[in-house]
Every structure is written in structure tokens, then in C-alpha cells.
Design a protein around this motif. Structure first.
Motif, PDB file in Angstrom:
ATOM      1  N   ALA A  42     -26.038  -4.130 -12.921  1.00  0.00           N
ATOM      2  CA  ALA A  42     -25.235  -4.673 -13.754  1.00  0.00           C
ATOM      3  C   ALA A  42     -24.085  -3.794 -14.249  1.00  0.00           C
ATOM      4  CB  ALA A  42     -26.276  -4.973 -15.037  1.00  0.00           C
ATOM      5  N   LEU A  43     -22.756  -4.625 -14.090  1.00  0.00           N
ATOM      6  CA  LEU A  43     -21.631  -3.915 -14.501  1.00  0.00           C
ATOM      7  C   LEU A  43     -21.186  -3.854 -15.806  1.00  0.00           C
ATOM      8  CD1 LEU A  43     -19.746  -5.109 -11.134  1.00  0.00           C
ATOM      9  CD2 LEU A  43     -21.005  -3.114 -11.522  1.00  0.00           C
ATOM     10  N   GLY A  44     -20.390  -2.919 -16.096  1.00  0.00           N
ATOM     11  CA  GLY A  44     -20.074  -2.938 -17.598  1.00  0.00           C
ATOM     12  C   GLY A  44     -19.149  -4.247 -18.373  1.00  0.00           C
ATOM     13  N   ASN A  45     -18.632  -5.065 -17.268  1.00  0.00           N
ATOM     14  CA  ASN A  45     -17.910  -6.008 -17.562  1.00  0.00           C
ATOM     15  C   ASN A  45     -18.624  -7.372 -17.786  1.00  0.00           C
ATOM     16  OD1 ASN A  45     -18.310  -6.476 -14.898  1.00  0.00           O
ATOM     17  ND2 ASN A  45     -16.256  -6.639 -14.476  1.00  0.00           N
ATOM     18  N   GLY A  46     -20.032  -7.277 -17.782  1.00  0.00           N
ATOM     19  CA  GLY A  46     -20.679  -8.698 -17.761  1.00  0.00           C
ATOM     20  C   GLY A  46     -20.963  -9.216 -16.489  1.00  0.00           C
ATOM     21  N   SER A  47     -20.976  -8.521 -15.407  1.00  0.00           N
ATOM     22  CA  SER A  47     -20.977  -9.033 -13.885  1.00  0.00           C
ATOM     23  C   SER A  47     -22.278  -8.326 -13.418  1.00  0.00           C
ATOM     24  CB  SER A  47     -19.896  -8.615 -13.213  1.00  0.00           C
ATOM     25  OG  SER A  47     -18.569  -9.575 -13.882  1.00  0.00           O
ATOM     26  N   ALA A  77     -23.087  -6.574   2.974  1.00  0.00           N
ATOM     27  CA  ALA A  77     -22.045  -7.122   2.234  1.00  0.00           C
ATOM     28  C   ALA A  77     -22.229  -7.128   0.729  1.00  0.00           C
ATOM     29  CB  ALA A  77     -21.632  -8.450   2.765  1.00  0.00           C
ATOM     30  N   THR A  78     -21.353  -6.750   0.053  1.00  0.00           N
ATOM     31  CA  THR A  78     -21.394  -6.506  -1.447  1.00  0.00           C
ATOM     32  C   THR A  78     -20.868  -8.095  -2.377  1.00  0.00           C
ATOM     33  OG1 THR A  78     -21.295  -4.085  -1.471  1.00  0.00           O
ATOM     34  CG2 THR A  78     -20.745  -5.285  -3.581  1.00  0.00           C
ATOM     35  N   TYR A  79     -21.469  -8.456  -2.883  1.00  0.00           N
ATOM     36  CA  TYR A  79     -21.258  -9.830  -3.798  1.00  0.00           C
ATOM     37  C   TYR A  79     -21.575  -9.456  -5.514  1.00  0.00           C
ATOM     38  CZ  TYR A  79     -21.656 -14.376  -5.623  1.00  0.00           C
ATOM     39  OH  TYR A  79     -21.290 -15.564  -6.472  1.00  0.00           O
ATOM     40  N   THR A  80     -20.278  -9.734  -6.049  1.00  0.00           N
ATOM     41  CA  THR A  80     -20.276  -9.787  -7.488  1.00  0.00           C
ATOM     42  C   THR A  80     -20.122 -11.271  -8.154  1.00  0.00           C
ATOM     43  OG1 THR A  80     -19.292  -7.609  -7.397  1.00  0.00           O
ATOM     44  CG2 THR A  80     -19.133  -8.704  -9.367  1.00  0.00           C
ATOM     45  N   THR A  81     -21.268 -11.353  -9.314  1.00  0.00           N
ATOM     46  CA  THR A  81     -21.030 -12.578  -9.854  1.00  0.00           C
ATOM     47  C   THR A  81     -21.116 -12.198 -11.399  1.00  0.00           C
ATOM     48  OG1 THR A  81     -22.317 -14.723 -10.094  1.00  0.00           O
ATOM     49  CG2 THR A  81     -23.718 -12.666  -9.742  1.00  0.00           C
ATOM     50  N   SER A  82     -20.468 -13.144 -12.183  1.00  0.00           N
ATOM     51  CA  SER A  82     -20.805 -13.100 -13.402  1.00  0.00           C
ATOM     52  C   SER A  82     -22.071 -13.624 -13.913  1.00  0.00           C
ATOM     53  CB  SER A  82     -19.490 -14.057 -14.031  1.00  0.00           C
ATOM     54  OG  SER A  82     -19.733 -15.331 -13.781  1.00  0.00           O
ATOM     55  N   VAL A  83     -22.552 -13.251 -15.179  1.00  0.00           N
ATOM     56  CA  VAL A  83     -23.792 -13.591 -15.754  1.00  0.00           C
ATOM     57  C   VAL A  83     -23.426 -14.296 -17.123  1.00  0.00           C
ATOM     58  CG1 VAL A  83     -24.864 -11.699 -14.764  1.00  0.00           C
ATOM     59  CG2 VAL A  83     -24.052 -11.290 -16.827  1.00  0.00           C
ATOM     60  N   ASP A  84     -24.545 -14.886 -17.526  1.00  0.00           N
ATOM     61  CA  ASP A  84     -24.321 -15.701 -18.878  1.00  0.00           C
ATOM     62  C   ASP A  84     -25.336 -15.057 -19.762  1.00  0.00           C
ATOM     63  OD1 ASP A  84     -26.666 -16.855 -17.796  1.00  0.00           O
ATOM     64  OD2 ASP A  84     -25.727 -18.749 -17.306  1.00  0.00           O
TER      65      ASP A  84
END
Length: 284
Positions: free
Chosen positions: A222-227, A264-271
Motif C-alpha cells: 500500500a503506497l502513501g498516495n492511496g495506491s 513486472a511491477t503494476y500500480t493501481t488506485s484503490v477506493d
């Protein structure tokens, strides 16, 4: 006089000439009209017969009073099918060009059988082809005995050359990724305008298809920007669709990733959903 023969590739057979008259007799055997060096006795043994040894055999017998030529005896050699020679019974094989490939038992990697290029002349070629559904990996062994830098064995996928060999090169295993859908794979031996070296032939053995290994999602963070960031781990060159669900019943496609290096690295936003589930779907 010699009699017609039909034998399996790798077997041996002997032609024998009987003659009457006043000795001494002198013998010269011929294969397809060409004298066989050193074949000067009343019998001729064909050891470890292969397709390139098939044809018409005759003998000229002479003495002090003249010479007589026998009728030709045909040697037919039954060769292994491509399915057997290449250890690939599930593939449908074909051969084209100026002379077809054929199965042999005298030059193999597995000690059983292999496929050899057709006997072609200058500026000619001989192709071996099959279709393999992807994604996955095609793996095979190949060997070359040809004019270095002039007569090449080339491997192609869907008409695009992947690699080539020439000269004296012993058995080597190669592997190449196949994309989703049907892939046409070909081995093409092509000669230039002059010069022949070595055995002027190439061989392929033990062709196999390897399905892609199961993919996995690793290191979710979990990234600090909500991703949310995670790593896709799979065989290189395979495409996967990333899907998300909140109930494990309804899945939504997020993106498609083609993993080129193994991870491979993938980043997605969360709700604000309490739970989100991710999965990978192989792209066919």
C-alpha cells in the motif's frame, strides 16, 4: 543378379551378383549410375541405410572377354515419420521447398531418430514447418554441417527469423517464446549460389512445447498516495490481464501486462471498498 529390397532406416542389406564364365572376374557397383568407390567385390553391403542411400543399384562384371551390366535393383528405405523423428506426435508436420526433409536414424541427439534437410542444390532450399498454439515456449535441438557463412539453417516464427547457423556446429538446444494464438514455426535450410561443405545437411530433433508456468502476484504494498503496488511474476513474454473484484463473483479488467523479463511491477488506485481481490488471467 541383385534383387529389389525394402528395409527400415538404420537396417543393413546386401546385394549379390552371380556370374558364370571364365575367371577372373572384376566387379564395379553403381548407385544411381555413379560408381561406388571401393565396391569391387561380388557383393555390396549397404550398412545403416538412410533415405539418401535409396535408389537404383547395379553392377558391371568383366573378364578378359568383355563386360556385362546387370539390371538395376531398387533399394527402398522406410524412414521415421516426422512425428517420431522429432518426438512431437501432437504436431502436424509438413515439408516444402526444392526437396523435402525426411526422418533419419544415423544422426540424432536422442540416439533414436531425427529430421534431416532435403538434398538440395545451389540456390535451393528445404523447409520443415508446423503450427504450435501459444502462449508458451518452443524448444528443440539442432545441428549443422554446411558451408560456413554461405549455407544457413534458419529458424523462423510466423515468418520472422529468430536465429541462424552455418558451418560445422554440433547439437545445440534452443528455446523461443511463442505469442498467444497459433504460431507457425519453420526450420529452413537454404544454399547460396556456390560451394558445398561438410555433409551439406542440417538436422532437428526433440521439438517440444512448454506451456507457461503459473503466474503469481507478489509483494503487495500500500503506497502513501492511496495506491496499491504489486509484482507480477511469470514466464517472460507472456501477457496477462489484471482483474479486480470486491465479491469474488464479478471481475473487472484493469489492464493487460506483457511480462518481458520475468517480473513486472503494476500500480493501481484503490477506493473505499472494504476488500479488493486481484487475479491474473492468461491472454489467449
Amino acid at each position: 543378379m541383385p534383387q529389389n529390397r525394402t528395409i527400415q532406416a538404420g537396417a543393413s542389406t546386401t546385394f549379390t551378383a552371380s556370374v558364370t564364365g571364365l575367371p577372373p572376374f572384376y566387379f564395379q557397383w553403381y548407385s544411381n549410375g555413379i560408381p561406388i568407390i571401393g565396391a569391387n567385390s561380388s557383393s555390396l553391403t549397404i550398412a545403416n541405410a538412410q533415405l539418401y542411400k535409396a535408389g537404383a543399384y547395379s553392377v558391371v562384371v568383366s573378364n578378359a572377354y568383355g563386360a556385362a551390366t546387370s539390371i538395376s535393383a531398387m533399394l527402398n528405405v522406410i524412414t521415421p515419420s516426422f512425428a517420431i523423428a522429432l518426438n512431437a506426435p501432437s504436431f502436424s508436420w509438413s515439408s516444402s521447398g526444392n526437396a523435402p526433409w525426411f526422418g533419419v536414424t544415423d544422426t540424432t541427439h536422442d540416439g533414436s531418430s531425427a529430421a534431416r534437410s532435403g538434398m538440395i542444390a545451389d540456390n535451393q532450399q528445404s523447409s520443415l514447418t508446423t503450427a504450435i498454439p501459444g502462449p508458451g515456449t518452443v524448444r528443440f535441438w539442432w545441428k549443422v554441417s554446411s558451408q560456413s557463412g554461405g549455407d544457413y539453417l534458419r529458424f523462423l516464427i510466423n515468418g520472422t527469423e529468430q536465429v541462424s547457423r552455418s558451418g560445422e556446429a554440433d547439437w545445440q538446444q534452443r528455446s523461443f517464446p511463442l505469442s498467444a494464438g497459433e504460431n507457425t514455426v519453420s526450420w529452413v535450410y537454404a544454399k547460396n549460389a556456390s560451394v558445398s561443405s561438410g555433409q551439406d545437411a542440417v538436422w532437428v530433433d526433440q521439438v517440444e512445447f512448454l506451456a507457461p508456468a503459473p503466474a503469481s502476484i507478489a509483494s503487495p504494498t500500500a503506497l502513501g498516495n492511496g495506491s496499491l503496488q504489486f509484482t507480477l511474476q511469470s514466464d517472460p513474454g507472456i501477457a496477462y490481464e489484471v482483474q479486480v473484484s470486491t465479491n469474488l463473483a464479478t471481475w473487472t479488467s484493469l489492464t493487460t501486462i506483457t511480462n518481458t523479463s520475468g517480473s513486472a511491477t503494476y500500480t493501481t488506485s484503490v477506493d473505499n471498498s472494504r476488500c479488493r481481490f486481484y487475479r491474473l488471467k492468461l491472454v489467449q
